[in-house]
Structure formats: C-alpha cells, structure tokens
Write an enzyme that holds these catalytic residues in place. Sequence first.
Site, PDB file in Angstrom:
ATOM      1  N   ARG A 111     104.808  81.866 115.262  1.00 38.57           N
ATOM      2  CA  ARG A 111     104.696  83.243 114.795  1.00 38.57           C
ATOM      3  C   ARG A 111     105.497  84.205 115.664  1.00 38.57           C
ATOM      4  O   ARG A 111     105.399  84.182 116.879  1.00 38.57           O
ATOM      5  CB  ARG A 111     103.227  83.672 114.750  1.00 38.57           C
ATOM      6  CG  ARG A 111     102.420  82.814 113.796  1.00 38.57           C
ATOM      7  CD  ARG A 111     100.999  83.276 113.651  1.00 38.57           C
ATOM      8  NE  ARG A 111     100.310  82.431 112.670  1.00 38.57           N
ATOM      9  CZ  ARG A 111      99.151  82.741 112.123  1.00 38.57           C
ATOM     10  NH1 ARG A 111      98.541  83.859 112.450  1.00 38.57           N
ATOM     11  NH2 ARG A 111      98.594  81.930 111.246  1.00 38.57           N
ATOM     12  N   SER A 224      78.250  76.444 104.858  1.00 35.62           N
ATOM     13  CA  SER A 224      79.392  77.340 105.040  1.00 35.62           C
ATOM     14  C   SER A 224      80.467  77.091 103.987  1.00 35.62           C
ATOM     15  O   SER A 224      80.863  75.943 103.749  1.00 35.62           O
ATOM     16  CB  SER A 224      79.982  77.137 106.440  1.00 35.62           C
ATOM     17  OG  SER A 224      81.148  77.884 106.630  1.00 35.62           O
ATOM     18  N   LYS A 243      75.454  71.387 110.134  1.00 38.21           N
ATOM     19  CA  LYS A 243      76.174  72.209 109.159  1.00 38.21           C
ATOM     20  C   LYS A 243      76.690  71.363 108.004  1.00 38.21           C
ATOM     21  O   LYS A 243      76.907  70.153 108.140  1.00 38.21           O
ATOM     22  CB  LYS A 243      77.336  72.939 109.820  1.00 38.21           C
ATOM     23  CG  LYS A 243      78.511  72.060 110.208  1.00 38.21           C
ATOM     24  CD  LYS A 243      79.668  72.885 110.740  1.00 38.21           C
ATOM     25  CE  LYS A 243      80.893  72.023 111.027  1.00 38.21           C
ATOM     26  NZ  LYS A 243      80.693  71.094 112.133  1.00 38.21           N
ATOM     27  N   SER A 276      90.154  87.104 102.222  1.00 37.66           N
ATOM     28  CA  SER A 276      91.291  87.991 102.451  1.00 37.66           C
ATOM     29  C   SER A 276      92.648  87.391 102.140  1.00 37.66           C
ATOM     30  O   SER A 276      93.595  88.125 101.876  1.00 37.66           O
ATOM     31  CB  SER A 276      91.276  88.470 103.902  1.00 37.66           C
ATOM     32  OG  SER A 276      91.425  87.378 104.790  1.00 37.66           O
ATOM     33  N   HIS A 304      86.412  92.529 104.242  1.00 38.21           N
ATOM     34  CA  HIS A 304      87.517  92.963 103.379  1.00 38.21           C
ATOM     35  C   HIS A 304      87.013  93.623 102.096  1.00 38.21           C
ATOM     36  O   HIS A 304      87.742  93.678 101.099  1.00 38.21           O
ATOM     37  CB  HIS A 304      88.426  91.777 103.056  1.00 38.21           C
ATOM     38  CG  HIS A 304      89.193  91.290 104.239  1.00 38.21           C
ATOM     39  ND1 HIS A 304      90.394  91.826 104.630  1.00 38.21           N
ATOM     40  CD2 HIS A 304      88.905  90.328 105.147  1.00 38.21           C
ATOM     41  CE1 HIS A 304      90.832  91.214 105.715  1.00 38.21           C
ATOM     42  NE2 HIS A 304      89.952  90.300 106.052  1.00 38.21           N
ATOM     43  N   THR A 348      83.501  95.322 109.247  1.00 36.24           N
ATOM     44  CA  THR A 348      84.417  95.779 110.286  1.00 36.24           C
ATOM     45  C   THR A 348      84.589  97.281 110.224  1.00 36.24           C
ATOM     46  O   THR A 348      84.430  97.894 109.164  1.00 36.24           O
ATOM     47  CB  THR A 348      85.790  95.104 110.140  1.00 36.24           C
ATOM     48  OG1 THR A 348      86.625  95.494 111.218  1.00 36.24           O
ATOM     49  CG2 THR A 348      86.465  95.494 108.840  1.00 36.24           C
ATOM     50  N   LYS A 351      89.255  98.167 109.450  1.00 39.76           N
ATOM     51  CA  LYS A 351      90.068  98.071 108.248  1.00 39.76           C
ATOM     52  C   LYS A 351      89.910  99.358 107.425  1.00 39.76           C
ATOM     53  O   LYS A 351      90.571 100.342 107.699  1.00 39.76           O
ATOM     54  CB  LYS A 351      89.723  96.800 107.489  1.00 39.76           C
ATOM     55  CG  LYS A 351      90.128  95.546 108.286  1.00 39.76           C
ATOM     56  CD  LYS A 351      89.881  94.272 107.560  1.00 39.76           C
ATOM     57  CE  LYS A 351      90.475  93.069 108.289  1.00 39.76           C
ATOM     58  NZ  LYS A 351      90.048  92.892 109.675  1.00 39.76           N
ATOM     59  N   THR A 380      78.944  92.723 126.582  1.00 40.98           N
ATOM     60  CA  THR A 380      80.239  93.296 126.212  1.00 40.98           C
ATOM     61  C   THR A 380      80.204  94.810 126.383  1.00 40.98           C
ATOM     62  O   THR A 380      79.261  95.466 125.944  1.00 40.98           O
ATOM     63  CB  THR A 380      80.585  92.961 124.745  1.00 40.98           C
ATOM     64  OG1 THR A 380      80.672  91.544 124.596  1.00 40.98           O
ATOM     65  CG2 THR A 380      81.916  93.573 124.351  1.00 40.98           C
ATOM     66  N   THR A 381      81.231  95.351 127.012  1.00 42.22           N
ATOM     67  CA  THR A 381      81.328  96.803 127.146  1.00 42.22           C
ATOM     68  C   THR A 381      81.308  97.450 125.774  1.00 42.22           C
ATOM     69  O   THR A 381      82.011  97.003 124.861  1.00 42.22           O
ATOM     70  CB  THR A 381      82.628  97.184 127.885  1.00 42.22           C
ATOM     71  OG1 THR A 381      82.590  96.621 129.197  1.00 42.22           O
ATOM     72  CG2 THR A 381      82.783  98.688 127.987  1.00 42.22           C
TER      73      THR A 381
END
Length: 561
Positions: A111, A224, A243, A276, A304, A348, A351, A380-381
């Site tokens: 990439r 899943s 799973k 997505s 999404h 999220t 987006k 996590t901060t």
Amino acid sequence: MESLARKSKAICPFMKHQSASALRQMAQSSSLAAKAHGCPVVGPALEARRSYSTPSKPVGAQATDALSPKTVAPDAASPVFLHGSSNETNFDYEAVFEEQVNEKRRDKSYRFFNNINRLAREFPKAHLAKEDDKVTVWCSNDYLGMGKNQEVLDTMNRTMLKYGTGAGGTRNIAGHNRHAIALEAELAALHKKEGALVFSSCFVANDAVLSLLGQKMKDLVIFSDELNHASMIVGIRNSRARKHVFQHNNLEQLESLLAQYPKSTPKLIAFESVYSMCGSVAPIEKICDLADKYGALTFLDEVHAVGMYGPHGAGVAEHLDFEAHLEAGIASPAFKTVSDRVDMITGTLGKSFGTVGGYIAASAKMIDWIRSFAPGFIFTTTLPPALMAGTTASIRIVRQNLMDRINQQKNVRYVKKQFEQLGIPVIPNPSHIVPLLVGNAGQAKQASDILLDQHKIYVQAINFPTVARGEERLRITPSPHHSKDISDALIEAVDDVWTKIGLKRVPDWEREGGLCGVGSPVPRADNLWTDEQLALTNTDLNKNVVDPVINQLATSSGVAL
C-alpha cells in the site's frame, strides 16, 4: 535402574502409557528431556538445576575491564548469566521485515499512502503535497461533510481555548469531565438506549467489548458474520470464547449453528448493519428473531450507517421503523422497535459525525459493567474536551438535518445509475457505498493512479486483506456535497480509465459467470431509502428534535447504590 523405571511407570501418567522401547528411543533422540521439561513435577526440578550459559564458546572479551562483569562462583540456587559475545551470528530481524514487505510488493497488495490534505472550506476538495495542486476526494468516510461544519468548528475552538488541547489522562485518573458526560448522554438518546460509553475509536470499542464478554462470561459462544470488520475479528479472538463464523447474511447457516447449543448456553451474534467494502446490509430484524429464539445477545456495528440512515441518523436499526421514529422524534415509539431489540450498538464518531472516536450504546447495567471492567476503556486516555464538545454539537446537527441524508442518497442514486448505463461494474447493494469491481490488485492501483494524476480525482484502490484477492475494487462514497457537475466529472473520468486500461465491464463479467454480484443473475435488494422517504424535508421532523434537553447519565460517572 529397572526397578526405578518400573516405579516411574506405576506413578507417572506419561510413563504409564509408554513402552520400554519407546522410552529408549526417545532417550536416544533427546525428546525425552523435552517431555520432562514440560512435566509439572519434573520440569521445575530440572529448571532449578539448570546451568545458564551462552550456546557456544564465548570469544575473547572486547569490553574494557570497567564494563566487564565480575567473575562469580556458580551457585545452584542462584544461576549466573555469563556475559560475552557468541560465535553464533545474530538473528537477522531486518531480513524478515524486508522479505515480508517484498512479498506484499510481489502480490501487488503493498500500500502507498497518497498525501491528501482535505480543505475544510472547499470540501470535497483537498490538496496534495503542494497547496496549489488540488483534487476532488471521492472516497472519504466523512460521509456528510461534517468535518467542515462551521458550528462544529466554532464549538471545538471555544472549548479548546477554555479547557486546553488534551484530557489530561484516563477517565479514571484525570479525564472525566462535563464533555464526556454530555456526549454519552447524546449518544444514548440518539439510539434510544439507557446508556452509552465513549472510546478512543470504534476499533477499540469493538475489541474491548467483545473480548470482555468472552473473558467474563463463562461458556459464551460467539457467532460472527464472515465479513465482519477486523476490529470485531480481533475482539472475538481476544475473547478466547468458542466461535462460529457463518456465511455472509446466511440466516439458515446461522440458525443451524445456534441450534447446536441449549438455549441456556450464553450466546452472542456479532454483525454489521452496512458492510463498508461491498455495501450489503444485514437482515437485522431476522437476526433478532433468531437471537430471541435461541437465547442470544445481539452485537450490531453501525459504523457505516450512523448519520445516514433513519430519520435522525441513528442507523439502519432506526431506519427499519422509519415512520414510527419520525413521528416520535427524540422520544421512543409506543412499541418495541428493531433498535430496542438489539442489545448492543457500536458506532464511530469519525465518519458521519466528522470527528474521531467510537462508542457503544446499550442497557444501563451493561454500560456500567463495561465501564468497570474493560481494559480498553479504563487504561486509555480519554478524548480531548474540544473533540467531545464538537462531536456533541455534530450529533445534534445531524439529528435535525434530514436533508443531508436525503441529498446524499440522491447523489448516490445518480452516480450508480450513470455507471450502470456505461457498463461500469458496480457491486450491487442497497446502501450508499459505490464499489467498482476491478478484480486485479495491480490494475486497481493503476486505475487509482490515473484518476489522481490525470483527472485530479482521488479514489483509493482497495486490496487484500481488506477484500479477498481477485476482488480488488475502487470504493466511491458520494456525499451531499458532491453536486451533479462534480459527479459528471467523476463518471467521465472513470469511463476513460476503464477504456484506457481495458478493465472488464458488466458484459465481460457476465461472460465469465459473474463475481461479487456483478454479471450474476442475483436479485437486487431494494434501496433502503424509499422514494417516499426521499420526498421528505426537515419540516417533516418532530419539533422535539430541535435543541432537545437531554439529561446526563448516571452510568457516565458511576451508579450510586
């Protein structure tokens, strides 16, 4: 010795099942010692007596006396690590990195990141390395262009000047504040859930919640969808729960897997609303039916879909009861909706809401449980105050701006229709995603480069591991701000690239039997947005969605007994 061996065979589970000849053979090949080191009884005893040294004879010392370690008499109770260089060569770490990256270059999945600098005042324009070298962005996930919204920008600026650039630490130590409380209340109200919790990203949210469920809920079994996002796959793997992966949207296979377990066995079905990379949509209501039938929790990723579906932008789950939510506004309809039936909704902020971060909305008890136990949240901060304040403003704007969702869908329909008339292979779907099938990694990269270099249009090529090899594509995401003239320029450019490179069009895929729904005799799903819904305006919204008063949640700070 024979007597010792007989006694060993009598008391050792391993020795008991081995013949004398097998033991002799293992002793000669040194594998018996390896087995002994793995024994819970013999292993620690051997380790205590082990002498530590370098694997080969040390060469002459090169360090000065001041840096050289002192000679210490060996002590069985306290092993000494001998310092010194070895005659062996070091492992070549850099060669491993180089070879694995070169493999990606060979299979054309390596990439390159383009230097794209989005311009807030000129969206969807961006500039490349030089500010006067401008391009039109057609693959951003800032689906509604909220990253440029002036009210959001002003809110963030005011908050940053007053409260600074960072939160100062984790929520538990230094980062809990009024902005986190307001944002979580806003998210809970959006999805009409009892509680919500904000994370640094939705990747972290998915990983933290799914892994926690498996680690804390004994005997949980997770089901899943095979096209689930990497964040969900990682979370399920980290959960260490049993799973099952079912074929994409295959309800029959999902039910057959669920039916293998008693209803009393804890279960969870993890899936997305809009996928997505292909734009397909999950049958949420039918999955909820199966969850009810077999006693499973439902985990729905609406990353999404939030902002773009439903009368208020709460996602596909809201969209499925569109008229009822439209009438109720900020309130809940009088019946149990599809959104109510989903136990956990993740989304999220990066987006459609135009900022950054992720979240989960669920029952108050579940949110309090996640807040109390999830390492991905606790350690996590927290997000900066300005970012959370700006996101809260963005959600309120998106909720009361139905026309942005409608205009986006109209632009999507226009682009898809024009491509269809030209035979450009759009992977069919009922959502806002416009994936153009290329089917070759090198050609997908070439098409992207030509669009950028010759047409000043940025559309990133999508390759493995984001999509399967042989299913490479260009992924286009129209926004409400991609007007007809901008869309016509895209359509003309894509048609030129397809001709220039000789890429397959729909008839070519038909002759090969089809791929990813292109050129296949597969019935197309109806668009999620109906013609009647696209005829609505902001005046059709309930007035209670305009600047509603939303009470803070106890779960944000901790629930008092």
